[in-house]
Design an enzyme around this catalytic site. Structure first.
Site, PDB file in Angstrom:
ATOM      1  N   HIS A  72      53.457  40.002  35.139  1.00  0.00           N
ATOM      2  CA  HIS A  72      53.447  38.564  35.160  1.00  0.00           C
ATOM      3  C   HIS A  72      52.613  38.061  34.035  1.00  0.00           C
ATOM      4  CE1 HIS A  72      53.936  37.788  39.809  1.00  0.00           C
ATOM      5  NE2 HIS A  72      54.843  38.699  39.498  1.00  0.00           N
ATOM      6  N   TYR A 201      49.403  29.268  43.320  1.00  0.00           N
ATOM      7  CA  TYR A 201      47.927  28.715  44.054  1.00  0.00           C
ATOM      8  C   TYR A 201      48.130  27.277  44.088  1.00  0.00           C
ATOM      9  CZ  TYR A 201      45.777  33.007  42.319  1.00  0.00           C
ATOM     10  OH  TYR A 201      45.405  34.418  42.222  1.00  0.00           O
ATOM     11  N   LYS A 297      39.716  39.744  41.544  1.00  0.00           N
ATOM     12  CA  LYS A 297      38.848  40.433  40.695  1.00  0.00           C
ATOM     13  C   LYS A 297      38.008  41.779  41.375  1.00  0.00           C
ATOM     14  CE  LYS A 297      38.836  37.960  36.725  1.00  0.00           C
ATOM     15  NZ  LYS A 297      40.156  38.228  37.190  1.00  0.00           N
ATOM     16  N   TYR A 385      41.363  34.881  34.296  1.00  0.00           N
ATOM     17  CA  TYR A 385      42.328  35.541  35.140  1.00  0.00           C
ATOM     18  C   TYR A 385      42.713  36.936  34.727  1.00  0.00           C
ATOM     19  CZ  TYR A 385      45.494  35.640  38.908  1.00  0.00           C
ATOM     20  OH  TYR A 385      46.480  35.892  40.147  1.00  0.00           O
TER      21      TYR A 385
END
Length: 391
Positions: A72, A201, A297, A385
């Site tokens: 991605h 999101y 994470k 990210y």
């Protein structure tokens, strides 16, 4: 039984550490309290940072990931029915993430360990870490109905928040930092192709929503719900209706529905245990820190921990210097706190709190507008990210 590194826990952290040590010519034994089937099927994280992908490739554990994983190059933020895509490679110099479930990472590493590595004992319950302050620590464990002792030069606790490793560090030497959040995630697995080719999101006044995936044919979606929610209290159509509301856009984007095969509720918390080392006992992964899942994470932090330990113990083997081992906790915690900060920022930006005021809501929208309108702010999100450097 004796080895150089005793590893408690055969999650991705413990298994990857065993692989890294094997490649460095350092022997280890892995103790896992559950059976192999449980380890290979427990649903956990599914987003691998660029650094994690690179480590798996370098370790010779990425063949199936590269074949089946989904690269991605961005995420989409939604708020006020607007859509904004964050382009990871364009903002980070080419970095991306990989969608590849933790279950699959574990399957790959287990197969490699059983084929090439040292002992991996399933249904071997660690009972106690002994002598962490000495040069010869050990792990007392129960396997096949009898108690045994694993003598080591080092013990690495990859046994999660409820494991025994952390308990071997005297309470008077520790500091704990934590925050609990007054909401949770209701997660579903559904037999339907993802409705978008990247993660979405969504910040909505009714609550956060996340569109994710496990494969081209299986979707993973989440809804913000009150803390303590019973997953079974939500009907399937009720879930789809709520997801549809929160993902709604101005351009008529459509959410595809399918058969829900699994429901679960994930609590939200931040937790850091300092230090991450006591004598020859080292903590890694959830044994030392927990992050809310918003920033993707948890698994990646665990990878950073075991990479740091493997480098340090290899350095000791090659040079005789314990410098990197002595710096283990400090080195890991720098990265941990950046990940905690990033996860907290993502969580508070996207989740309306139960007691949120109109002022709080406007601040959230202002933060999202800042990302959409500022390359600097957008770059900060993209760098966080895709992952902080593995020191």
């Amino acid at each position: 039984m004796r080895t150089t590194v005793g590893i408690i826990g055969a999650g991705p952290a413990g298994l990857l550490l065993a692989r890294l040590l094997h490649n460095a010519g350092i022997d280890s034994v892995v103790l896992e309290s559950r059976d192999r089937s449980y380890v290979e099927h427990r649903q956990r994280a599914g987003i691998l940072e660029q650094g994690t992908v690179d480590v798996l490739r370098a370790a010779g554990a990425a063949e199936r990931m590269d074949r089946e994983g989904l690269r991605h190059d961005g995420i989409e933020l939604r708020y006020e029915k607007k859509r904004h895509r964050v382009d990871f490679p364009g903002l980070t110099g080419g970095r991306s993430v990989m969608v590849y479930a933790q279950t699959e990472v574990c399957k790959d590493l287990i197969a490699l360990q059983l084929k090439e590595g040292g002992p991996l004992l399933f249904e071997a319950e660690a009972l106690e870490v002994l002598g962490a302050e000495t040069d010869n620590p050990s792990v007392r464990f129960r396997h096949e109905g009898r108690e045994e002792v694993l003598e080591c030069e080092y013990v690495v606790g990859c046994d999660g928040f409820w494991g025994v490793a952390r308990k071997a560090i005297p309470a008077e030497l520790t500091r704990v930092f934590e925050r609990t959040y007054p909401f949770a995630w209701l997660g579903i697995l559904a037999d339907v192709p993802p409705s978008h080719d990247e993660l979405v999101y969504a910040r909505h006044d009714r609550g956060f929503a996340l569109l994710s995936m496990r494969s081209p044919s299986v979707s993973r979606l989440y809804l913000q719900v009150p803390e303590g929610t019973d997953a079974q209290a939500w009907g399937d159509e009720e879930i789809w209706d709520e997801l549809e509301r929160r993902f709604e856009t101005e351009d008529g984007w459509k959410l595809e529905r399918g058969t829900i095969t699994q429901k679960s509720v994930t609590p939200m918390r931040s937790h850091v245990h300092e230090p991450m080392r006591h004598g020859r006992l080292f903590l890694a992964g959830d044994a030392a820190h927990i992050v809310p899942p918003t920033g993707a994470k948890g698994l990646n932090l665990a990878v950073g921990d075991v990479v740091t330990f493997a480098r340090a113990v290899t350095h000791r083997k090659e040079t005789g210097s314990a410098e990197l081992l002595d710096a283990y906790s400090e080195t890991c915690l720098r990265r941990v706190w950046q990940a905690e900060r990033f996860s907290y920022d993502m969580t508070t930006m996207l989740h309306p709190a139960p007691d949120a005021t109109p002022f709080d809501a406007r601040l959230q929208l202002a933060r999202l507008d800042r990302i959409a309108g500022s390359r600097a702010a957008e770059t900060d999100l993209a760098e966080g990210y895709t992952g902080f450097p593995l020191e």
